[in-house]
Motif scaffolding. Sequence first.
Motif, PDB file in Angstrom:
ATOM      1  N   CYS A   4      11.424  14.193  -4.995  1.00 57.05           N
ATOM      2  CA  CYS A   4      11.305  15.311  -4.059  1.00 57.05           C
ATOM      3  C   CYS A   4      12.662  15.980  -3.938  1.00 57.05           C
ATOM      4  CB  CYS A   4      10.841  14.792  -2.698  1.00 57.05           C
ATOM      5  SG  CYS A   4      10.578  16.088  -1.498  1.00 57.05           S
ATOM      6  N   PHE A  44       7.393   6.858   0.679  1.00 56.33           N
ATOM      7  CA  PHE A  44       5.943   6.952   0.525  1.00 56.33           C
ATOM      8  C   PHE A  44       5.273   5.901   1.396  1.00 56.33           C
ATOM      9  CE2 PHE A  44       7.040   9.245  -3.314  1.00 56.33           C
ATOM     10  CZ  PHE A  44       6.052  10.221  -3.356  1.00 56.33           C
ATOM     11  N   SER A  45       4.086   6.214   1.867  1.00 55.73           N
ATOM     12  CA  SER A  45       3.279   5.261   2.610  1.00 55.73           C
ATOM     13  C   SER A  45       2.836   4.154   1.661  1.00 55.73           C
ATOM     14  CB  SER A  45       2.044   5.964   3.184  1.00 55.73           C
ATOM     15  OG  SER A  45       1.097   5.017   3.608  1.00 55.73           O
ATOM     16  N   ALA A  49      -0.957   6.524  -1.019  1.00 57.55           N
ATOM     17  CA  ALA A  49      -0.003   7.148  -1.936  1.00 57.55           C
ATOM     18  C   ALA A  49       0.113   8.659  -1.765  1.00 57.55           C
ATOM     19  CB  ALA A  49      -0.379   6.820  -3.376  1.00 57.55           C
ATOM     20  N   SER A  50      -0.805   9.282  -1.056  1.00 55.61           N
ATOM     21  CA  SER A  50      -0.712  10.728  -0.855  1.00 55.61           C
ATOM     22  C   SER A  50       0.044  11.104   0.415  1.00 55.61           C
ATOM     23  CB  SER A  50      -2.106  11.360  -0.842  1.00 55.61           C
ATOM     24  OG  SER A  50      -2.800  10.983   0.318  1.00 55.61           O
ATOM     25  N   LEU A  52       3.593  11.177   2.409  1.00 53.68           N
ATOM     26  CA  LEU A  52       5.040  11.117   2.273  1.00 53.68           C
ATOM     27  C   LEU A  52       5.669  11.263   3.652  1.00 53.68           C
ATOM     28  CD1 LEU A  52       7.513  11.130   0.293  1.00 53.68           C
ATOM     29  CD2 LEU A  52       7.414  13.628   0.473  1.00 53.68           C
ATOM     30  N   TYR A  53       6.500  10.290   4.026  1.00 58.52           N
ATOM     31  CA  TYR A  53       7.261  10.368   5.268  1.00 58.52           C
ATOM     32  C   TYR A  53       8.622  10.958   4.943  1.00 58.52           C
ATOM     33  CZ  TYR A  53       3.793   7.153   7.183  1.00 58.52           C
ATOM     34  OH  TYR A  53       2.620   6.572   7.595  1.00 58.52           O
ATOM     35  N   SER A  54       9.133  11.794   5.842  1.00 54.39           N
ATOM     36  CA  SER A  54      10.466  12.361   5.650  1.00 54.39           C
ATOM     37  C   SER A  54      11.180  12.454   6.983  1.00 54.39           C
ATOM     38  CB  SER A  54      10.374  13.741   4.998  1.00 54.39           C
ATOM     39  OG  SER A  54       9.650  14.637   5.816  1.00 54.39           O
ATOM     40  N   LEU A  66       0.340  14.877   0.718  1.00 52.94           N
ATOM     41  CA  LEU A  66       0.745  15.567  -0.511  1.00 52.94           C
ATOM     42  C   LEU A  66      -0.413  16.277  -1.198  1.00 52.94           C
ATOM     43  CD1 LEU A  66       3.190  12.935  -2.015  1.00 52.94           C
ATOM     44  CD2 LEU A  66       3.728  14.992  -0.708  1.00 52.94           C
TER      45      LEU A  66
END
Length: 160
Positions: A4, A44-45, A49-50, A52-54, A66
């Motif tokens: 990313c 990623f969780s 898999a879809s 995304l933590y930020s 995602l």
Amino acid sequence: MYVCIPHRSLDAHLSSALWKTYPPHDNYGFLPNVHKQAVTDLAFSPSNASVLYSVGADGMLIATDLDTSERLVRYSAHYGPVNSLAVTRAGSSAGRELLLTGGDDGIARVWDPAREGKDPVVELDDELGGVVTAVEWSADGSAAFVGGVDNEIKVSSESQ
């Protein structure tokens, strides 16, 4: 595997571009307007898999889908920049996903995205000694490791 890359658009909003790390290095996706300032860490969780933590310099912890680019959850995580993020599914929470963040405010916080409300589950601020620059869970998720500008690593476990 994907990477990313934060990207500033022409209208000055920060967004993130997702790229495949192996050839042909295709652009996998684009996440517009996730944070208002720099993205400082990603995870990623482990259970989806879809997701995304930020975290970012805007003090926010955000979960993004995602597949749809939809924001799933947004926490005002710290007063000032959030420097680090770690995710676990282990521990006494019966396999629940827990997030650990550390910030310039000198506090490490534990978050449960499945829980109602926007408050942290736990705040770890005893004797942290300044800005928190790194966080990580133990392999079994029962202990949180917190490092900072005091040049020390503190450990907090469920039994403490």
